[in-house]
Scaffold this motif. Structure first.
Motif, PDB file in Angstrom:
ATOM      1  N   GLY A  27       0.806  -1.186   0.009  1.00 28.24           N
ATOM      2  CA  GLY A  27      -0.019  -0.123  -0.040  1.00 28.24           C
ATOM      3  C   GLY A  27       0.874   1.359  -0.085  1.00 28.24           C
ATOM      4  O   GLY A  27       0.575   2.145  -0.865  1.00 28.24           O
ATOM      5  N   PRO A  28       1.943   1.437   0.875  1.00 26.90           N
ATOM      6  CA  PRO A  28       2.578   2.894   1.031  1.00 26.90           C
ATOM      7  C   PRO A  28       3.173   2.820  -0.340  1.00 26.90           C
ATOM      8  O   PRO A  28       3.349   4.017  -0.875  1.00 26.90           O
ATOM      9  N   LEU A  29       3.917   1.881  -0.942  1.00 30.96           N
ATOM     10  CA  LEU A  29       4.693   1.997  -1.933  1.00 30.96           C
ATOM     11  C   LEU A  29       3.810   2.405  -3.401  1.00 30.96           C
ATOM     12  O   LEU A  29       4.228   3.118  -4.056  1.00 30.96           O
ATOM     13  N   LYS A  30       2.541   1.904  -3.266  1.00 24.29           N
ATOM     14  CA  LYS A  30       1.530   2.112  -4.556  1.00 24.29           C
ATOM     15  C   LYS A  30       0.962   3.361  -4.301  1.00 24.29           C
ATOM     16  O   LYS A  30       1.036   4.262  -5.201  1.00 24.29           O
ATOM     17  N   ALA A  31       1.065   3.928  -2.870  1.00 19.17           N
ATOM     18  CA  ALA A  31       0.429   5.385  -2.643  1.00 19.17           C
ATOM     19  C   ALA A  31       1.654   6.173  -3.157  1.00 19.17           C
ATOM     20  O   ALA A  31       1.452   7.399  -3.756  1.00 19.17           O
ATOM     21  N   ALA A  32       2.978   5.992  -3.063  1.00 20.39           N
ATOM     22  CA  ALA A  32       4.073   6.736  -3.638  1.00 20.39           C
ATOM     23  C   ALA A  32       4.029   6.870  -4.877  1.00 20.39           C
ATOM     24  O   ALA A  32       4.291   7.990  -5.700  1.00 20.39           O
ATOM     25  N   VAL A  33       3.788   5.767  -5.843  1.00 21.24           N
ATOM     26  CA  VAL A  33       3.573   5.804  -7.338  1.00 21.24           C
ATOM     27  C   VAL A  33       2.591   6.671  -7.475  1.00 21.24           C
ATOM     28  O   VAL A  33       2.590   7.362  -8.436  1.00 21.24           O
ATOM     29  N   ALA A  34       1.539   6.446  -6.891  1.00 23.94           N
ATOM     30  CA  ALA A  34       0.207   7.194  -7.054  1.00 23.94           C
ATOM     31  C   ALA A  34       0.534   8.870  -7.058  1.00 23.94           C
ATOM     32  O   ALA A  34       0.098   9.838  -7.835  1.00 23.94           O
ATOM     33  N   ALA A  35       1.299   9.254  -5.828  1.00 20.99           N
ATOM     34  CA  ALA A  35       1.634  10.505  -5.657  1.00 20.99           C
ATOM     35  C   ALA A  35       2.375  11.007  -6.631  1.00 20.99           C
ATOM     36  O   ALA A  35       2.067  12.434  -6.913  1.00 20.99           O
ATOM     37  N   VAL A  36       3.383  10.368  -7.220  1.00 24.80           N
ATOM     38  CA  VAL A  36       4.003  10.802  -8.537  1.00 24.80           C
ATOM     39  C   VAL A  36       3.198  11.001  -9.748  1.00 24.80           C
ATOM     40  O   VAL A  36       3.467  11.974 -10.422  1.00 24.80           O
ATOM     41  N   MET A  37       2.301  10.111  -9.974  1.00 23.13           N
ATOM     42  CA  MET A  37       1.448  10.275 -11.168  1.00 23.13           C
ATOM     43  C   MET A  37       0.225  11.173 -11.163  1.00 23.13           C
ATOM     44  O   MET A  37      -0.028  11.740 -12.172  1.00 23.13           O
ATOM     45  N   TRP A  38      -0.087  11.347  -9.810  1.00 23.66           N
ATOM     46  CA  TRP A  38      -1.367  12.315  -9.625  1.00 23.66           C
ATOM     47  C   TRP A  38      -1.275  13.503 -10.309  1.00 23.66           C
ATOM     48  O   TRP A  38      -2.272  13.913 -11.142  1.00 23.66           O
ATOM     49  N   PRO A  39      -0.288  14.450 -10.049  1.00 24.96           N
ATOM     50  CA  PRO A  39      -0.116  15.782 -10.848  1.00 24.96           C
ATOM     51  C   PRO A  39      -0.138  15.783 -12.362  1.00 24.96           C
ATOM     52  O   PRO A  39      -0.992  16.463 -12.958  1.00 24.96           O
ATOM     53  N   VAL A  40       0.427  14.738 -12.746  1.00 23.30           N
ATOM     54  CA  VAL A  40       0.712  14.456 -14.277  1.00 23.30           C
ATOM     55  C   VAL A  40      -0.535  14.132 -14.939  1.00 23.30           C
ATOM     56  O   VAL A  40      -1.302  14.717 -15.773  1.00 23.30           O
ATOM     57  N   ALA A  41      -1.401  12.976 -14.329  1.00 25.36           N
ATOM     58  CA  ALA A  41      -2.501  12.558 -14.628  1.00 25.36           C
ATOM     59  C   ALA A  41      -3.696  13.695 -14.469  1.00 25.36           C
ATOM     60  O   ALA A  41      -4.414  13.691 -15.306  1.00 25.36           O
ATOM     61  N   LEU A  42      -3.664  14.422 -13.534  1.00 22.35           N
ATOM     62  CA  LEU A  42      -4.617  15.392 -13.283  1.00 22.35           C
ATOM     63  C   LEU A  42      -4.504  16.390 -14.405  1.00 22.35           C
ATOM     64  O   LEU A  42      -5.539  16.803 -15.200  1.00 22.35           O
ATOM     65  N   ILE A  43      -3.405  16.927 -14.872  1.00 22.53           N
ATOM     66  CA  ILE A  43      -3.179  17.841 -15.705  1.00 22.53           C
ATOM     67  C   ILE A  43      -3.650  17.345 -16.954  1.00 22.53           C
ATOM     68  O   ILE A  43      -4.297  18.146 -17.832  1.00 22.53           O
ATOM     69  N   ALA A  44      -3.095  16.242 -17.288  1.00 22.89           N
ATOM     70  CA  ALA A  44      -3.471  15.542 -18.564  1.00 22.89           C
ATOM     71  C   ALA A  44      -5.145  15.606 -18.621  1.00 22.89           C
ATOM     72  O   ALA A  44      -5.748  15.940 -19.759  1.00 22.89           O
ATOM     73  N   ALA A  45      -5.787  14.971 -17.616  1.00 18.15           N
ATOM     74  CA  ALA A  45      -7.052  15.055 -17.704  1.00 18.15           C
ATOM     75  C   ALA A  45      -7.989  16.464 -17.755  1.00 18.15           C
ATOM     76  O   ALA A  45      -9.139  16.296 -18.383  1.00 18.15           O
TER      77      ALA A  45
END
Length: 453
Positions: free
Chosen positions: A78-96
């Motif tokens: 879970g914490p590792l997946k959350a870290a990956v999600a945290a890196v992807m979140w701003p990029v995915a949000l801007i693209a969306a």
């Protein structure tokens, strides 16, 4: 019955590679969906991460939000997946935001008076505070002030289809709701009126089938994948006489050639042949040639009895094969007590569709109509749920035919988007949220040998 072998029918290396490639693609899509949910749901998990286990006394929406956050960190890695999600979140949000604002921004600004810039900022705000991605921002019309103020009451797929529904699934092997052959046989045995299966094709052959037929009936047919969903890869074949059938694209085949075609299709995936059902005549002018169905949501109450919670009526507009909401169809809320329907819209990402009270193809008015056989539709969905005693929540697709209602299929992880969109309100304060929260709390309490504190 085996199909006579031909170069097209044999499981060649190319066929085997295509089969493996198809399976790998499905697995990849499932993983991509799971990752998208992890990324979209990260803010909800963060804001509620330190509030402990959810208490059953919380309001239903807040309980489900907190249950999602509590389980988020207990996923494997879970914490590792959350870290990956945290890196992807701003990029995915801007693209969306770029994608959905580009598609909807100007039209929504002209319609609502909310500027394109304000919409972009609103999407970022909803994503950061409520874990509502730009896709849902437009679907739920959160650019409208009265909707934005209710953002915390919306229930999104990452928390329902994710941990809530996962917890509520029956033990493995308890039933096979998603298997259309097993489903048809089980409903028949339970006295539930459901669409039958005529033929089953798998790995290039027609397979034995309980209650099947030896030859294609001289009637209109419907072909679908055995485990398909969402209206994908479905075909309609109309009987035109002389042993011949014609599909929606004008292709004409005789019965033997159609069997050969379906056998070849089954080299990559199992396919079924079912009767093409015809709408009640009262629906013909708003169905665009497709079977119009109701998605009726049932969930067990505190006494374990199935209860009808929400209903949405679906109409096709862009094709004459399926009415599926995610395939471009219209949906409108249904009054559970009366069967009356209102204004309708698409999923909310094509602003030119908007909300309407008449069908865009036929021009027929549907708002204010009473759906045929409505009491029977509700009763049939309840009876169907009773035939699946270990299911907590099911989304039933029900057709209204001239001679009564018929179950098309049941969905064990029903999407709430169609109901929240069609009803133009969040469901976090509705009866379905109460039922889901109650069942999740009870199941979570049973797992830990105590109720959530």
């Amino acid at each position: 019955m085996s199909v006579p072998p031909s170069p097209d029918d044999r499981l060649s290396l190319a066929d085997r590679f295509a089969t493996l490639r198809g399976a790998a693609w499905k697995a990849l899509l499932r993983q991509a969906e799971a990752l998208a949910y992890l990324v979209a749901g990260l803010p909800m998990a963060l804001w509620r991460a330190f509030r402990g286990k959810p208490a059953a006394s919380l309001p239903p929406a807040e309980y489900l939000h907190r249950y999602y956050a509590w389980t988020y960190w207990r996923l494997p890695w879970g914490p590792l997946k959350a870290a990956v999600a945290a890196v992807m979140w701003p990029v995915a949000l801007i693209a969306a935001i770029w994608l959905f604002t580009g598609r909807n921004g100007k039209a929504i600004a002209a319609r609502s008076g909310v500027s394109v810039a304000a919409q972009a900022l609103g999407q970022a705000d909803m994503a950061a505070r409520h874990a509502i991605a730009p896709f849902w921002y437009y679907m739920f019309e959160l650019y409208l002030p009265e909707r934005g103020r209710q953002a915390g009451l919306y229930l999104t797929a990452h928390e329902t289809i994710g941990p809530a529904y996962a917890l509520l699934q029956p033990p493995e092997g308890a039933d096979f709701l998603d298997d259309k052959i097993w489903f048809a046989e089980h409903c028949h045995a339970a006295g539930v009126r459901a669409v039958p299966v005529f033929m089953h094709f798998s790995k290039g052959e027609r397979r034995p089938l309980k209650g099947g037929v030896d030859q294609l009936p001289e009637a209109d047919l419907f072909v679908k994948p055995r485990s398909g969903a969402g209206g994908h890869r479905m075909e309609r074949w109309d009987f035109i006489g002389g042993g011949r059938y014609r599909d929606a694209h004008g292709t004409v085949l005789d019965g033997a050639a159609l069997v050969q075609k379906l056998a070849r299709q089954s080299l990559k995936d199992d396919f079924l042949v079912q009767p093409r059902l015809k709408n009640h005549p009262a629906l013909d002018d708003i169905a665009n040639g497709a079977l119009a169905t109701v998605r009726l949501l049932t969930c067990r109450d505190g006494q374990g009895r199935p209860e009808a919670a929400n209903a949405a009526f679906r109409m096709a507009i862009g094709n004459s094969v399926v009415d599926n909401f995610h395939q471009g169809g219209l949906a409108t809320a249904v009054n559970l007590a009366t069967g009356e329907i209102g204004i309708a819209s698409d999923i909310g990402v094509r602003p030119e569709v908007g909300w309407r009270d008449t069908h865009p193809v036929s021009g027929a008015r549907f708002a204010g109509r009473i759906l045929p056989h409505w009491p029977e539709v509700v009763a049939l969905a309840i009876k169907a749920h009773e035939a699946f005693p270990q299911r907590v929540v099911v989304g039933w697709d029900v057709a209204m035919l001239e001679d009564g209602a018929m179950i098309i299929e049941g969905n064990g992880k029903p999407d709430l988007d169609i109901h929240q969109r069609a009803e133009r309100r969040p469901l976090g304060g509705a009866r379905i949220a109460e039922l889901l929260a109650h069942n999740v709390a009870r199941r979570a309490g049973n797992q830990s040998k105590s109720r959530p504190d």
